[in-house]
Design a protein around this motif. Structure first.
Motif, mmCIF file in Angstrom:
data_model
loop_
_atom_site.group_PDB
_atom_site.id
_atom_site.type_symbol
_atom_site.label_atom_id
_atom_site.label_comp_id
_atom_site.label_asym_id
_atom_site.label_seq_id
_atom_site.Cartn_x
_atom_site.Cartn_y
_atom_site.Cartn_z
ATOM 1 N N THR A 195 1.058 -1.070 -0.024
ATOM 2 C CA THR A 195 -0.023 0.053 -0.112
ATOM 3 C C THR A 195 1.033 1.030 0.006
ATOM 4 O O THR A 195 1.748 1.383 0.792
ATOM 5 N N PRO A 196 1.034 2.092 -0.755
ATOM 6 C CA PRO A 196 1.659 3.233 -0.891
ATOM 7 C C PRO A 196 1.616 4.137 0.320
ATOM 8 O O PRO A 196 0.179 4.128 0.836
ATOM 9 N N PRO A 197 2.661 4.701 0.733
ATOM 10 C CA PRO A 197 2.513 5.347 2.046
ATOM 11 C C PRO A 197 1.947 6.819 1.868
ATOM 12 O O PRO A 197 2.880 7.684 2.488
ATOM 13 N N TRP A 198 1.036 7.005 1.279
ATOM 14 C CA TRP A 198 0.572 8.421 1.155
ATOM 15 C C TRP A 198 0.317 8.910 2.650
ATOM 16 O O TRP A 198 -0.353 8.340 3.671
ATOM 17 N N PRO A 199 0.510 10.225 3.191
ATOM 18 C CA PRO A 199 1.106 11.278 2.496
ATOM 19 C C PRO A 199 2.509 11.462 2.137
ATOM 20 O O PRO A 199 3.144 12.432 1.540
ATOM 21 N N GLU A 200 3.247 10.217 2.448
ATOM 22 C CA GLU A 200 4.676 10.257 2.424
ATOM 23 C C GLU A 200 4.746 10.133 0.744
ATOM 24 O O GLU A 200 3.722 9.795 0.009
ATOM 25 N N GLY A 201 6.027 10.261 0.314
ATOM 26 C CA GLY A 201 6.117 9.742 -1.247
ATOM 27 C C GLY A 201 5.657 8.522 -1.434
ATOM 28 O O GLY A 201 6.117 7.645 -1.051
ATOM 29 N N PRO A 202 5.016 8.429 -2.632
ATOM 30 C CA PRO A 202 4.447 7.122 -3.102
ATOM 31 C C PRO A 202 5.335 5.828 -3.611
ATOM 32 O O PRO A 202 4.973 4.727 -3.538
ATOM 33 N N ARG B 163 -1.301 2.423 6.755
ATOM 34 C CA ARG B 163 -1.022 3.579 5.742
ATOM 35 C C ARG B 163 -2.367 3.847 4.851
ATOM 36 O O ARG B 163 -2.640 5.006 4.642
ATOM 37 N N TYR B 164 -3.496 2.900 4.895
ATOM 38 C CA TYR B 164 -4.722 3.348 4.534
ATOM 39 C C TYR B 164 -5.322 4.458 5.584
ATOM 40 O O TYR B 164 -5.813 5.248 5.110
ATOM 41 N N ARG B 165 -5.224 4.258 6.882
ATOM 42 C CA ARG B 165 -5.790 5.083 7.792
ATOM 43 C C ARG B 165 -4.980 6.634 7.624
ATOM 44 O O ARG B 165 -5.805 7.622 7.815
ATOM 45 N N ALA B 166 -3.691 6.679 7.523
ATOM 46 C CA ALA B 166 -2.920 7.668 7.389
ATOM 47 C C ALA B 166 -3.481 8.361 5.951
ATOM 48 O O ALA B 166 -3.623 9.786 5.987
ATOM 49 N N GLN C 16 -14.716 6.967 0.139
ATOM 50 C CA GLN C 16 -14.253 5.878 -0.750
ATOM 51 C C GLN C 16 -13.229 5.125 -0.307
ATOM 52 O O GLN C 16 -13.288 3.971 -0.336
ATOM 53 N N LEU C 17 -12.206 5.886 0.310
ATOM 54 C CA LEU C 17 -10.978 5.078 0.659
ATOM 55 C C LEU C 17 -11.422 4.312 2.113
ATOM 56 O O LEU C 17 -11.075 3.323 1.951
ATOM 57 N N ARG C 18 -12.490 4.769 2.847
ATOM 58 C CA ARG C 18 -12.824 3.822 3.839
ATOM 59 C C ARG C 18 -13.630 2.780 3.246
ATOM 60 O O ARG C 18 -13.358 1.581 3.841
ATOM 61 N N SER C 19 -14.239 2.697 2.187
ATOM 62 C CA SER C 19 -14.884 1.658 1.675
ATOM 63 C C SER C 19 -13.928 0.434 1.106
ATOM 64 O O SER C 19 -13.844 -0.617 1.246
ATOM 65 N N LEU C 20 -12.841 1.233 0.513
ATOM 66 C CA LEU C 20 -11.757 0.161 0.146
ATOM 67 C C LEU C 20 -11.006 -0.437 1.054
ATOM 68 O O LEU C 20 -10.645 -1.600 1.299
ATOM 69 N N LEU C 21 -10.875 0.250 2.177
ATOM 70 C CA LEU C 21 -10.065 -0.152 3.372
ATOM 71 C C LEU C 21 -11.029 -1.672 3.868
ATOM 72 O O LEU C 21 -10.265 -2.528 4.165
ATOM 73 N N ARG C 22 -12.311 -1.688 3.930
ATOM 74 C CA ARG C 22 -13.177 -2.555 4.383
ATOM 75 C C ARG C 22 -12.869 -3.615 3.525
ATOM 76 O O ARG C 22 -12.739 -4.800 3.675
ATOM 77 N N LEU C 23 -12.924 -3.445 2.148
ATOM 78 C CA LEU C 23 -12.580 -4.279 1.224
ATOM 79 C C LEU C 23 -11.204 -5.310 1.302
ATOM 80 O O LEU C 23 -11.049 -6.535 1.300
ATOM 81 N N GLU C 24 -10.218 -4.236 1.761
ATOM 82 C CA GLU C 24 -8.953 -4.664 1.737
ATOM 83 C C GLU C 24 -8.976 -5.829 3.246
ATOM 84 O O GLU C 24 -8.150 -6.778 3.049
ATOM 85 N N GLU C 25 -9.425 -5.423 4.044
ATOM 86 C CA GLU C 25 -9.597 -6.255 5.362
ATOM 87 C C GLU C 25 -9.915 -7.477 5.035
ATOM 88 O O GLU C 25 -9.348 -8.472 5.477
ATOM 89 N N ARG C 26 -11.110 -7.450 4.246
ATOM 90 C CA ARG C 26 -11.487 -8.843 3.750
ATOM 91 C C ARG C 26 -10.731 -9.738 2.865
ATOM 92 O O ARG C 26 -10.638 -10.909 3.253
ATOM 93 N N ALA C 27 -10.111 -8.889 2.145
ATOM 94 C CA ALA C 27 -9.208 -9.674 1.128
ATOM 95 C C ALA C 27 -8.080 -10.298 2.059
ATOM 96 O O ALA C 27 -7.635 -11.520 1.503
ATOM 97 N N PHE C 28 -7.462 -9.768 2.778
ATOM 98 C CA PHE C 28 -6.136 -10.168 3.321
ATOM 99 C C PHE C 28 -6.476 -11.277 4.431
ATOM 100 O O PHE C 28 -5.744 -12.046 4.761
ATOM 101 N N GLU C 29 -7.784 -10.937 5.188
ATOM 102 C CA GLU C 29 -8.377 -12.066 6.012
ATOM 103 C C GLU C 29 -8.753 -13.386 5.069
ATOM 104 O O GLU C 29 -8.366 -14.198 5.791
ATOM 105 N N ALA C 30 -8.891 -13.116 3.831
ATOM 106 C CA ALA C 30 -9.282 -14.563 3.129
ATOM 107 C C ALA C 30 -7.812 -15.042 2.852
ATOM 108 O O ALA C 30 -7.604 -16.414 2.728
#
Length: 322
Positions: free
Chosen positions: A63-70, A198-201, A291-305
């Motif tokens: 996951t790119p570390p925004w707001p640091e350099g990606p 990184r998503y939360r930041a 929208q990023l929050r909704s993507l974070l929820r999808l990511e949580e489920r993907a990595f749990e899978a």
């Protein structure tokens, strides 16, 4: 490599590998490191493909570390190369390049062995990875391709200066099944170690800012979409090798990552005037943060899978994808 691939014009003239393709922009391969590794390994006879290399190096799960350099940090680059070294037979080595003599020596060793040499900090596009395809010791020039907008056969020639170079084996071969299993386990650990934070930041930086994000924000979005596209492709390919239960969890993770990509693409093309205009407004930034929050929820489920693909003795429920 066939004998005809390496051309030497004279005893002191250039030695060049012919026909090596260039890394390209705009072809759905935003990670230049993975792109040049794919090219170099293919030229050495190991055709893994971009998605597989993204998965094996762990870049598909970054996951790119925004707001640091990606872009990739030095530590992330070293970790990606180390992961590749563990995944294939034959030494893969990342070299921090010092004087020009080091770059020339590393290039000579690679080209004489018939393998192109990935390099960072060389040529006309120093911020992206290039591929060295030849050398001219007499003129103190390295020949190769930088990141291009369109295919081109002719090589560039530049002095032998670089920040990093990667030495690849002359006859690489893919590792066994444990390598693929290890890549999935490393993916889940990476999410726990850095991805979620990184998503939360990123969300906080978008929503709390009084000004629109800078141009590197769109690079971060592009890198994230590229990574999760590669993840879906890699996991689908891996699922084909598994028994039914782990296969179903891997395919669930792949499908969730496709939905992440769909969510990123739904905002519009990166760098487009419409997207940039929306980020100029508070409402637009709030909508993107949601929208990023909704993507974070999808990511949580993907990595749990992904985690469950290694330990679960039951398949996922169909309703879990909703």
């Amino acid at each position: 490599m066939t004998a005809q691939r390496l051309h030497v014009s004279s005893e002191d003239g250039p030695a060049v590998l012919s026909g090596v393709p260039a890394p390209l922009r705009g072809v759905g391969r935003a990670h230049s490191l993975a792109q040049v590794l794919d090219i170099a390994l293919s030229e050495a006879g190991l055709r893994l493909g971009y998605d597989a290399l993204m998965g094996l190096t762990g870049l598909a799960f970054r996951t790119p570390p925004w707001p640091e350099g990606p872009g990739l940090s030095a530590e992330e680059t070293a970790a990606a190369v180390a992961a590749l070294d563990a995944a294939i037979a034959g030494d893969v080595r990342l070299h921090q390049v010092g004087p020009a003599e080091d770059a020339m020596r590393l290039a000579q060793e690679a080209i004489d062995a018939g393998v192109p040499c990935p390099a960072l900090g060389w040529g006309s596009v120093k911020e992206s990875w290039s591929i060295i395809c030849g050398y001219d010791a007499a003129k103190q020039r390295l020949l190769g391709h930088c990141l291009l907008d369109a295919p081109r056969e002719r090589y560039e020639a530049w002095p032998p200066t670089a920040e990093l170079m990667i030495a690849l084996p002359g006859s690489p071969s893919a590792g066994g099944r444990e390598v693929l299993t290890g890549a999935v386990q490393a993916a889940h650990r990476r999410w726990d170690d850095s991805g979620r934070a990184r998503y939360r930041a990123w969300i906080a930086a978008v929503q709390d800012s009084d000004a629109p994000p800078g141009p590197e924000h769109e690079v971060a979005v592009e890198l994230l979409a590229d990574a999760r596209t590669a993840s879906a492709g890699f996991l689908e390919r891996l699922a084909e090798l598994e028994e039914p239960i782990p296969q179903s969890w891997l395919r669930r993770a792949a499908e969730l990552h496709r939905r992440v990509v769909e969510g990123l693409e739904a905002r519009g093309a990166t760098h487009s005037p419409e997207v940039l205009a929306a980020l100029e407004t508070v409402g637009g930034r709030d909508a993107w943060a949601e929208q990023l929050r909704s993507l974070l929820r999808l990511e949580e489920r993907a990595f749990e899978a992904l985690r469950l693909s290694a330990v679960a003795d039951y398949p996922p429920e169909e309703a879990d994808l909703l």
